[in-house]
Design a protein around this motif. Structure first.
Motif, mmCIF file in Angstrom:
data_model
loop_
_atom_site.group_PDB
_atom_site.id
_atom_site.type_symbol
_atom_site.label_atom_id
_atom_site.label_comp_id
_atom_site.label_asym_id
_atom_site.label_seq_id
_atom_site.Cartn_x
_atom_site.Cartn_y
_atom_site.Cartn_z
ATOM 1 N N SER A 249 0.823 -1.202 0.000
ATOM 2 C CA SER A 249 0.000 0.000 0.000
ATOM 3 C C SER A 249 0.863 1.261 0.000
ATOM 4 C CB SER A 249 -0.900 -0.055 1.247
ATOM 5 O OG SER A 249 -1.475 1.183 1.491
ATOM 6 N N THR A 250 1.902 1.248 0.840
ATOM 7 C CA THR A 250 2.794 2.404 0.921
ATOM 8 C C THR A 250 3.500 2.633 -0.420
ATOM 9 O OG1 THR A 250 3.142 1.974 3.267
ATOM 10 C CG2 THR A 250 4.794 3.343 2.154
ATOM 11 N N LEU B 125 0.847 3.687 -3.257
ATOM 12 C CA LEU B 125 0.274 5.023 -3.059
ATOM 13 C C LEU B 125 1.320 6.099 -3.317
ATOM 14 C CD1 LEU B 125 -2.108 4.673 0.026
ATOM 15 C CD2 LEU B 125 -2.717 5.495 -2.258
ATOM 16 N N ARG B 126 2.542 5.871 -2.811
ATOM 17 C CA ARG B 126 3.595 6.868 -3.018
ATOM 18 C C ARG B 126 3.860 7.058 -4.519
ATOM 19 N NH1 ARG B 126 7.837 5.683 1.191
ATOM 20 N NH2 ARG B 126 6.412 6.872 2.497
ATOM 21 N N ALA C 191 -10.281 0.948 -6.768
ATOM 22 C CA ALA C 191 -8.942 1.014 -7.350
ATOM 23 C C ALA C 191 -7.846 0.770 -6.331
ATOM 24 C CB ALA C 191 -8.734 2.366 -8.014
ATOM 25 N N LEU C 192 -8.016 1.270 -5.119
ATOM 26 C CA LEU C 192 -6.949 1.115 -4.129
ATOM 27 C C LEU C 192 -6.694 -0.366 -3.864
ATOM 28 C CD1 LEU C 192 -4.962 2.316 -2.144
ATOM 29 C CD2 LEU C 192 -6.813 2.495 -0.467
ATOM 30 N N LEU D 44 -8.258 4.770 -12.888
ATOM 31 C CA LEU D 44 -6.832 5.128 -12.842
ATOM 32 C C LEU D 44 -6.376 5.489 -14.256
ATOM 33 C CD1 LEU D 44 -5.930 2.135 -10.494
ATOM 34 C CD2 LEU D 44 -6.260 4.510 -9.808
ATOM 35 N N GLY E 126 -0.421 7.288 -6.229
ATOM 36 C CA GLY E 126 -1.616 7.717 -5.484
ATOM 37 C C GLY E 126 -2.424 8.776 -6.201
ATOM 38 N N ALA E 127 -1.745 9.673 -6.908
ATOM 39 C CA ALA E 127 -2.460 10.772 -7.567
ATOM 40 C C ALA E 127 -3.410 10.267 -8.654
ATOM 41 C CB ALA E 127 -1.471 11.776 -8.148
ATOM 42 N N THR E 128 -3.145 9.064 -9.164
ATOM 43 C CA THR E 128 -4.031 8.551 -10.223
ATOM 44 C C THR E 128 -5.417 8.191 -9.694
ATOM 45 O OG1 THR E 128 -3.330 6.244 -9.957
ATOM 46 C CG2 THR E 128 -2.073 7.591 -11.510
ATOM 47 N N LEU E 129 -5.587 8.145 -8.371
ATOM 48 C CA LEU E 129 -6.918 7.895 -7.803
ATOM 49 C C LEU E 129 -7.918 8.994 -8.185
ATOM 50 C CD1 LEU E 129 -5.900 6.687 -4.226
ATOM 51 C CD2 LEU E 129 -7.030 5.287 -5.966
ATOM 52 N N ALA E 130 -7.415 10.118 -8.687
ATOM 53 C CA ALA E 130 -8.302 11.203 -9.115
ATOM 54 C C ALA E 130 -9.116 10.832 -10.347
ATOM 55 C CB ALA E 130 -7.486 12.462 -9.407
ATOM 56 N N THR E 131 -8.752 9.757 -11.009
ATOM 57 C CA THR E 131 -9.401 9.397 -12.273
ATOM 58 C C THR E 131 -10.083 8.047 -12.158
ATOM 59 O OG1 THR E 131 -7.638 10.572 -13.434
ATOM 60 C CG2 THR E 131 -9.003 9.086 -14.746
#
Lengths: 413, 413
Positions: B52-53, B56-57, B277-278, B68, B60-65
């Motif tokens: 997860s770490t 996400l690092r 997605a996560l 993804l 993580g920003a692709t979660l905006a879409t």
């Protein structure tokens, strides 16, 4: 099995009424003004990472169990966060047992439709409306009565007339669906007085209100009327919401708020063995600490993008593009001159790498929406907004002769 | 709105044919032998946390879409992991574009049913079968033809007879559904020869095979026949699988493998804007590094629990409980004496804090399954298995007179 050997023909076995086949996905268009995508720069990655670390370390082993230790309504700390958030933001008084976590608010739409509607039923919805809500109803064979909107949202005189007309025909609609707070796509907020009038009609005719509040967190000045759910004196409202717009759409976490008498009938048709638990856990951990800081910051960033889009439209389209400055949200609902058919514009623009939502897909009134379009400003950068709107104007000019070539000269002089 | 004011009556508005209302959830029973829950001690928490770490690092920003950057089929690195895993474990040759990530394999069931079945259609399924598969078909109004099983899985002579009989009546079934590899609930593995025979019949009658492989990772000796999907020469198989049993059920991540001609018709009915997605990201990161180590270790731990359960049954029920030692999985299918109605045992046991799955809910042949039950051994500890089986024997003795009080004395002497 190699694909050359795919000789089995599934075609004669397909259920009737399926939508057409999907095309293969080939990546995003260069200028992407569609969908509910959000600002990648504003995903709170570090805090989500910290939340994920904390909650996995503390409760990771509970992933071995469907529903964690919280049962089928969803992760209890997330429902408890929502109890407080809904009270503070929307004026809703409810308990954690009146909240069902769903896989996005889209699953909420599906569940409420499955609960209340059968083919041949009738519902009232806002004439301009979220495409996914319209297509779901069409696929279910539900009759849609569209209610026109004005600057204060759904027109209550039209609701009253439609309910009276249907009653005269012996038809009791299954619900009145509304996105009252930052309406999709018009961006309007239904006034508190109208909310009261709508609830009065709902009670009078025994037709529940289905309130979709998924954009309500994103309001520039942070002020919103109470939710219809909060104002109802009879419990005749089902409320859905989402974390897609306030945190991140790809997480797919939404919720239904309803009296237990309703939730207890929805739960048995939610046959997915629970919505994704890790996302619920991370969201609960993140939101409890940071939601109230994160959302106003996100809204400020979105406002900057909205202003870039309004400026670009004014500059590139001049008076050919009409729109209101919306009080919140992630999209702009734009009227082009009557000769522009936005479905054709959509196709021509896509060929040039620009994606827009044509108005007729966001409306049940083709005449009203034919020359309108929805533009989402949350996902592209400010530069992409400027360049993309300029490119869109170029396509529109080529296809429809508007805006005239002098539009931007006039405005920038 | 306070709950005292919930006067609005939704009852007359409900769609017809809804299942009964759910009861409020009051926590797990003391001895929980139901559901596909897994071993909490074996959730790879530290590695999921590291995954997860890292992901996400990095992304993580692709979660905006929505979706993804991978499009509607699901997170591409997870599909690519599956391409390799399915080749190694199941002999399947496919591309990442022939895999659709779903919200658990349950969504796979829903999508394939929506693709192929309408009310009044007919399907063949194993007579003893996953309850969720049966209830889905019943709710859709699909006619079920149950095929008996023996130690090698679905009986092919019975499939042949059913297909011939239906053809004589002018009925072409929509699919043959099977859980060939660690069948639920019987635990059998269909032999490779039978798989070939089943595919031959499938081709001859033009009836596709719907292969549910969600337990196939958990086999004690790690050896399994190739998937039906891998053996088909015509592409007439739709394959579904899951990470619920191999990693963690609460994650809700499964997949469909099918030719693009089929997936392209499924995608438009998957109207959920993507699965979470996560969870896909974390699973892809974890599985790429650790899946092949994790699964054999998990299986060894499950085998220990299975042995505890078989010993406890032998000790407490003596010869009254008949069962085969299953080659894998998380459950045991147990036959009690004919006078035991396991639906009644289920109710009596639940009142004593013991949850079991009564056979009739896992079968379309009530006569065959009435005195059978399914016991899941993955979730309870070894001590809980011992104590719970003893408590179950006590309830069964009180209600049905078996096992006789001397059963455990006989066996332990």
């Amino acid at each position: 099995m190699s694909s050359a050997e795919n000789s089995f023909d599934f075609t004669p076995l397909l259920a009737s009424g399926l939508p057409p086949a999907a095309a293969k996905w080939n990546g995003f268009p260069k200028y992407n003004f569609v969908g509910g995508n959000n600002d990648a720069d504003q995903v709170p990655v570090d805090r989500l990472l910290a939340a994920s670390t904390a909650v996995l370390r503390r409760e990771g082993a509970t992933l071995a169990t469907y529903g964690l230790n919280s049962g089928p309504l969803g992760y209890r700390p997330l429902r408890e966060f929502l109890v407080g958030k809904l009270r503070r933001d929307a004026g809703i008084t409810c308990t954690a047992d009146e909240i069902l976590i769903t896989s996005g608010s889209l699953q909420g739409l599906d569940l409420v439709n499955a609960l209340l509607t059968s083919p041949g039923d009738t519902v009232l919805i806002e004439q301009e409306c979220y495409q996914g809500s319209i297509t779901r109803l069409v696929r279910r064979g539900v009759n849609i009565v569209g209610i026109p909107l004005d600057d204060d949202g759904m027109r209550i005189d039209a609701v009253a007339a439609a309910l009276a007309d249907l009653k005269a025909k012996g038809i009791r609609p299954k619900y009145i669906y509304t996105i009252p707070t930052v309406q999709n796509p018009t961006g309007t907020i239904m006034s508190e007085q109208r909310r009261a009038e709508l609830l009065k009609l709902s009670e009078e005719y025994g037709v529940p209100v289905f309130e979709d509040d998924c954009y309500a967190d994103l309001i520039w000045n942070g002020k919103r009327p109470p939710a219809l759910y909060a104002m109802s004196r009879t419990g005749g409202v089902i409320h859905i919401g989402s974390f897609s717009k306030s945190v991140a759409p790809a997480l797919r976490v939404g919720y239904i708020v309803a009296p237990w008498a309703v939730l207890s009938r929805i739960l048995p048709i939610k046959t997915d063995a629970g919505s994704g638990a890790l996302e619920q856990m991370v969201l609960a951990e993140f939101c409890t600490a940071h939601f109230s800081d994160h959302v106003p910051k996100l809204a400020r960033g979105l406002r900057v993008k909205l202003e870039a889009m309004m400026e670009a439209l004014a500059e590139q389209f001049g008076t050919a593009a009409e729109f209101d400055d919306p009080p919140g949200g992630i999209f702009l609902w734009v009227k082009l001159p009557d000769n522009v058919d936005t479905m054709k514009l959509y196709q021509a623009a896509l060929a040039s790498g620009i994606a827009i939502n044509p108005g007729t897909e966001w409306s049940v009134n083709a005449g009203h929406s034919k020359s309108r379009l929805r533009l989402c400003f949350a996902s592209p950068s400010v530069q992409e907004i400027r360049d993309g709107v300029a490119a869109l104007a170029e396509v529109c000019r080529r296809e429809f002769g508007v805006p005239s070539r002098s539009a931007n000269v006039e405005r920038t002089s």
